[in-house]
Each structure stands twice: as C-alpha cells, then as structure tokens.
Design an enzyme around this catalytic site. Sequence first.
Site, PDB file in Angstrom:
ATOM      1  N   LYS A   1       0.845  -1.207   0.000  1.00 21.41           N
ATOM      2  CA  LYS A   1       0.000   0.000   0.000  1.00 21.41           C
ATOM      3  C   LYS A   1       0.883   1.260   0.000  1.00 21.41           C
ATOM      4  CE  LYS A   1      -3.721   2.637   0.746  1.00 21.41           C
ATOM      5  NZ  LYS A   1      -4.914   2.784  -0.042  1.00 21.41           N
TER       6      LYS A   1
ATOM      7  N   LYS B   1      -1.416  11.210   6.465  1.00 21.88           N
ATOM      8  CA  LYS B   1      -1.159  10.081   7.380  1.00 21.88           C
ATOM      9  C   LYS B   1      -0.399   8.984   6.615  1.00 21.88           C
ATOM     10  CE  LYS B   1      -4.391   7.070   7.645  1.00 21.88           C
ATOM     11  NZ  LYS B   1      -4.392   5.690   7.196  1.00 21.88           N
TER      12      LYS B   1
HETATM   13  N1  NAP Z   1     -11.800   6.684   2.338  1.00 25.29           N
HETATM   14  C1  NAP Z   1     -11.038   6.167   1.395  1.00 25.29           C
HETATM   15  O1  NAP Z   1     -11.181   6.471   0.198  1.00 25.29           O
HETATM   16  C2  NAP Z   1      -9.972   5.150   1.755  1.00 25.29           C
HETATM   17  C3  NAP Z   1      -9.370   4.417   0.718  1.00 25.29           C
HETATM   18  C4  NAP Z   1      -8.405   3.472   1.046  1.00 25.29           C
HETATM   19  C5  NAP Z   1      -8.026   3.300   2.368  1.00 25.29           C
HETATM   20  N2  NAP Z   1      -8.621   4.035   3.353  1.00 25.29           N
HETATM   21  C6  NAP Z   1      -8.180   3.806   4.748  1.00 25.29           C
HETATM   22  O2  NAP Z   1      -9.209   3.094   5.439  1.00 25.29           O
HETATM   23  C7  NAP Z   1      -9.232   3.513   6.807  1.00 25.29           C
HETATM   24  C8  NAP Z   1     -10.625   4.023   7.150  1.00 25.29           C
HETATM   25  O3  NAP Z   1     -10.956   5.087   6.271  1.00 25.29           O
HETATM   26  P1  NAP Z   1     -12.443   5.691   6.205  1.00 25.29           P
HETATM   27  O4  NAP Z   1     -12.459   6.617   5.041  1.00 25.29           O
HETATM   28  O5  NAP Z   1     -13.456   4.610   6.292  1.00 25.29           O
HETATM   29  O6  NAP Z   1     -12.435   6.550   7.566  1.00 25.29           O
HETATM   30  P2  NAP Z   1     -13.658   7.126   8.416  1.00 25.29           P
HETATM   31  O7  NAP Z   1     -14.867   7.305   7.584  1.00 25.29           O
HETATM   32  O8  NAP Z   1     -13.123   8.282   9.174  1.00 25.29           O
HETATM   33  O9  NAP Z   1     -13.977   5.915   9.443  1.00 25.29           O
HETATM   34  C9  NAP Z   1     -13.076   5.547  10.445  1.00 25.29           C
HETATM   35  C10 NAP Z   1     -13.755   4.494  11.305  1.00 25.29           C
HETATM   36  O10 NAP Z   1     -12.859   4.109  12.349  1.00 25.29           O
HETATM   37  C11 NAP Z   1     -13.495   4.304  13.612  1.00 25.29           C
HETATM   38  N3  NAP Z   1     -12.463   4.667  14.594  1.00 25.29           N
HETATM   39  C12 NAP Z   1     -11.498   5.600  14.462  1.00 25.29           C
HETATM   40  N4  NAP Z   1     -10.733   5.648  15.549  1.00 25.29           N
HETATM   41  C13 NAP Z   1     -11.209   4.711  16.385  1.00 25.29           C
HETATM   42  C14 NAP Z   1     -10.845   4.277  17.679  1.00 25.29           C
HETATM   43  N5  NAP Z   1      -9.799   4.823  18.326  1.00 25.29           N
HETATM   44  N6  NAP Z   1     -11.561   3.289  18.260  1.00 25.29           N
HETATM   45  C15 NAP Z   1     -12.615   2.741  17.614  1.00 25.29           C
HETATM   46  N7  NAP Z   1     -13.029   3.112  16.393  1.00 25.29           N
HETATM   47  C16 NAP Z   1     -12.330   4.089  15.789  1.00 25.29           C
HETATM   48  C17 NAP Z   1     -14.500   5.409  13.373  1.00 25.29           C
HETATM   49  O11 NAP Z   1     -15.496   5.377  14.370  1.00 25.29           O
HETATM   50  P3  NAP Z   1     -16.503   6.653  14.574  1.00 25.29           P
HETATM   51  O12 NAP Z   1     -17.632   6.425  13.631  1.00 25.29           O
HETATM   52  O13 NAP Z   1     -16.910   6.570  15.994  1.00 25.29           O
HETATM   53  O14 NAP Z   1     -15.695   7.894  14.272  1.00 25.29           O
HETATM   54  C18 NAP Z   1     -15.022   5.005  12.001  1.00 25.29           C
HETATM   55  O15 NAP Z   1     -15.923   3.923  12.094  1.00 25.29           O
HETATM   56  C19 NAP Z   1      -8.115   4.563   6.971  1.00 25.29           C
HETATM   57  O16 NAP Z   1      -6.954   3.944   7.440  1.00 25.29           O
HETATM   58  C20 NAP Z   1      -7.936   5.077   5.540  1.00 25.29           C
HETATM   59  O17 NAP Z   1      -6.627   5.571   5.328  1.00 25.29           O
HETATM   60  C21 NAP Z   1      -9.592   4.951   3.076  1.00 25.29           C
END
Ligand code: NAP
Length: 288
Positions: A172, A240
């Site tokens: 990645k 990040k």
């Molecule tokens: N978005 C994209 O296009 C994409 C593409 C590839 C990879 N990613 C990666 O996938 C991951 C998630 O991305 P996302 O876009 O889905 O992010 P997001 O919408 O911000 O969701 C993050 C999730 O993690 C939970 N979370 C965060 N900190 C936590 C903690 N300390 N304890 C428990 N739960 C926690 C959040 O809970 P709450 O609902 O309570 O906040 C939420 O459910 C990241 O590492 C990102 O880099 C994202």
Amino acid sequence: MAKVAFLGLGVMGYPMARHLKAKGHEVTVYNRTTAKAERWVAENGGRLGRTPREAADGQEIVFACVGNDDDLRQVTIGPDGAFEGMAQGAVFVDHTTASAEVARELFARGGERGIGFIDAPVSGGQAGAENGVLTVMCGGEPEVFAQVEPVIMSYARACRLLGPVGSGQLTKMVNQICIAGLVQGLAEGIHFGKRAGLDIEAVLDVISKGAAGSWQMENRGKTMNQGKFDFGFAVDWMRKDLAICLAEARRNGAHLPVTALVDQFYSEVQKMGGRRWDTSSLIALLER
Ligand SMILES: NC(=O)c1ccc[n+]([C@@H]2O[C@H](COP(=O)([O-])OP(=O)(O)OC[C@H]3O[C@@H](n4cnc5c(N)ncnc54)[C@H](OP(=O)(O)O)[C@@H]3O)[C@@H](O)[C@H]2O)c1
C-alpha cells in the site's frame, strides 16, 4: 458461510460490512459511535457488539477498518479489545492503512493467543467499497490467508498475498508513493495547459489515450480543471499515509525526494482549508 465481526463502520467499513452480510455471512458489527452501528443493523440485519471484544466474541474472522495505528491498537489490544474475545484459531484481518510495524506487533500479540493476523489494506476508495470491487493487498501466513481470502472476495475484485506479515502495508505504501508524484505531475500539466490557453478537456481527452494516461487523469483530470475537490480521498488521510511511507523509508534507506516534497505541498493544502478535500487538490496550490 462464516461467522464474522466488522469493527469500524466508516466510509469504507460500512459498505464492506454490508457486502459481507449480502453474501450470506453472519455479521456482528461494532462502531465507536454506536448510532452508526445501530443504523447499520437497522438497514442490514445482523448483530451489534457494544465493544470490540463483545463483537469479536466467538467469531471465526474479525475484520477492522479504523483510522490509524493507535486506533487499531485500541480496538485489538486496548481495554475491551477484540483479541480478548477471540478464540484460538480465529483470524483478525486489518483493512486499516497503517504501518508495517503495527502489523508485525499485532501478529506477534495475536500469535501468543493462537489468533491469526493478516494485514490487508485496500485501494479503490469509497466507490470501490460501495461497489464491492476493492483491491486488497495482504501480508501474513499462506494457510491463514487461504482461510480468509474467499470471505474478503465478498467486497473485492482482487486480493493477493504479497509476503509475510507487513507486506500488505508495504505494498500500500508503494501505491501511495506512486500516486503522490503522479498527482503533482498531473496538476502541473493542467496548470500549464490553462496558462497556455488550451482547451483542457480536449487536451486530457487526447493525451489520456497515450503514454501520459493514468487512473488519476481519467478520473480526476476534469474535476481538477474545474477546481472541484469535495469528494474522494481526503488530504488528511493522504498525509497520514505519506508519513507512514517516509518513516518506513528512513528505516529501509529508500530515497523518496518527490514524495517528501508532495507531502509538504499537502501540508500547504491543509493550511488553505483543504483537510477534507480530495488528494487531487494539489492543483489549488498552483492556482491560488
Ligand atoms: N476513504 C477512502 O477512500 C480510503 C481508501 C483506502 C483506504 N482508506 C483507509 O481506510 C481507513 C478508514 O478510512 P475511512 O475513510 O473509512 O475513515 P472514516 O470514515 O473516518 O472511518 C473511520 C472508522 O474508524 C473508527 N475509529 C477511528 N478511531 C477509532 C478508535 N480509536 N476506536 C474505535 N473506532 C475508531 C471510526 O469510528 P466513529 O464512527 O466513531 O468515528 C469510524 O468507524 C483509513 O486507514 C484510511 O486511510 C480509506
């Protein structure tokens, strides 16, 4: 069909868990903000766990897609973490984009309890998750990977084991390094074309079919030209990811001059108010 848990119903996790349920797996979800998990269960059925431990209890596979290394530690080995609830022989699959180091750490901690661990970051963005066509890059042991691969394919187009634990995260990192320089090149090309008075849409239409063509040009060129960035993969997430790449490069001796520079450009975009803008917003710096 497998008994699984999914921890983290964010932009990515919410639809990934939905695909698991739609394929007939027995799904228990956990989300830090419980209202989101309640909405997920109301829409999809399945069960809700109030803590990662409760959700993971007795499941064959526990998936997670949370924010960063510390978030991942919290839901696995923190108080009421998933590892407490998992039985010997169960497997933890991590879809978070995190460091290779935390993957190795959790592989070792899981191993002490007889729990398998696969690092499995994804590429394909929100649309890939919604449509169940993600690319999944995995690290871990082949026999453990073989157990989880068919279930991961519920929301993936491609899923591959690239080596021992950490190899998924390292792959990645290669992905993000390739994107960083490319998006800056594309931003400069479009910026130059505008200054030269060219019809950018026509330019992109023709050059995207040649050697300069890329996914970014096909999918982001037009919106970069229009200055639209309120969608896609956020600059905060990209910073990040680049911090993880640059830290790993310090360890392995790789030279990443362009990646380091683009990371600085993204910090400028953040200062402009673009923390949640798409990564294609690098062009905004050239045009301000
Ligand atoms: N978005 C994209 O296009 C994409 C593409 C590839 C990879 N990613 C990666 O996938 C991951 C998630 O991305 P996302 O876009 O889905 O992010 P997001 O919408 O911000 O969701 C993050 C999730 O993690 C939970 N979370 C965060 N900190 C936590 C903690 N300390 N304890 C428990 N739960 C926690 C959040 O809970 P709450 O609902 O309570 O906040 C939420 O459910 C990241 O590492 C990102 O880099 C994202």
